[in-house]
Write an enzyme that holds these catalytic residues in place. Structure first.
Site: not given
Length: 262
Positions: A43-44, A180
């Site tokens: 979705d980046s 992350e």
């Protein structure tokens, strides 16, 4: 080289480092295919190519569209689709949208963000034949709620919470985890605590693999460069120079030549 599967990714744990980068279209997917183990339709793309401030605005229709394109370009690498914000806030909605993603996109697995609170959702998806990649630590879809992008694992309480999240997702059936923005020593501990591969981004080297956004690592995105990104190409400069040369040739009458004309 045979197609890379969920099973082959799981077998790389403690054997071989896993490589993953993002992809959003067939053209680049074909270039990346087989060079890395996993292509993540992240979705980046809302930020990298949509110009949005965060990942939240993108929806299922857009994610499926881009994933279909990537699947048309990728024959070897495993393709994973990000479940966008709001598409899995209930177990029922998660199952509906994950089934839709499987049917319409051609992806081999989905990825969603969340820890213990998403364990039941992941278990439901797994029970229904959907391969799930988890995502804990810094969660981009939570950036507005948390007031920014914040490194995790700085405090002992956070470290213990990450360990609990990882174990809960492992038990719920994920085949791999993205970790992350986590302190390196904590990331190493998380990777050692579970039997599934842990793929890091901004979480040090002592995990089972790495993932980067392709436009960051190849220098196409010039807005900013996160600390954890290594640039392997100055893509934006190369593209800009090529366009300038094309425009100059057109303006000065050098393109098209006789050989390039019918």
């Amino acid at each position: 080289m045979k197609n890379i599967t969920v099973s082959s990714i799981k077998k790389k744990k403690n054997q071989e480092k896993i490589t993953m980068i993002t992809a959003y279209d067939a053209l680049f997917a074909k270039l990346f295919d087989g060079e890395v183990d996993i292509l993540l339709v992240g979705d980046s793309l809302a930020m990298s190519f949509g110009g949005e401030k965060d990942t939240l605005p993108i929806g299922m229709d857009e994610m499926i569209y881009h994933t279909k394109a990537v699947c048309r370009g990728a024959e070897k690498s495993l393709v994973v689709i990000d479940m966008p914000f709001g598409s899995y806030d209930t177990k029922e909605k998660a199952l509906h949208n994950a089934i839709r993603a499987y049917k319409e996109s051609g992806a081999s697995a989905i990825k969603l963000e969340g820890g213990i609170e998403k364990a039941e959702t992941i278990a439901l998806l797994s029970e229904n034949g959907i391969a799930v990649m988890g995502h804990i630590g810094l969660k981009p879809q939570f950036v507005r709620a948390e007031g920014g992008y914040k490194v995790k694992g700085k405090e002992e309480g956070e470290a213990q919470s990450l360990l609990r999240d990882a174990k809960a997702l492992e038990e719920s059936g994920v085949f791999a985890l993205v970790l992350e923005g986590v302190k390196a020593e904590v990331a190493q501990e998380v990777a050692r605590s579970v039997s599934v591969p842990v793929i890091g981004i901004g979480s040090g080297s002592q995990v089972d693999g790495q993932v980067l956004v392709w436009s960051d690592m190849l220098g196409f995105f010039e807005g900013f460069t996160p600390k954890f990104v290594r640039r392997y190409l100055e893509g934006a400069s190369l593209i800009r120079q090529g366009v300038r040369e094309y425009a100059k040739d057109v303006r000065e009458g050098r393109f098209p030549s006789e050989a390039e004309s019918y």
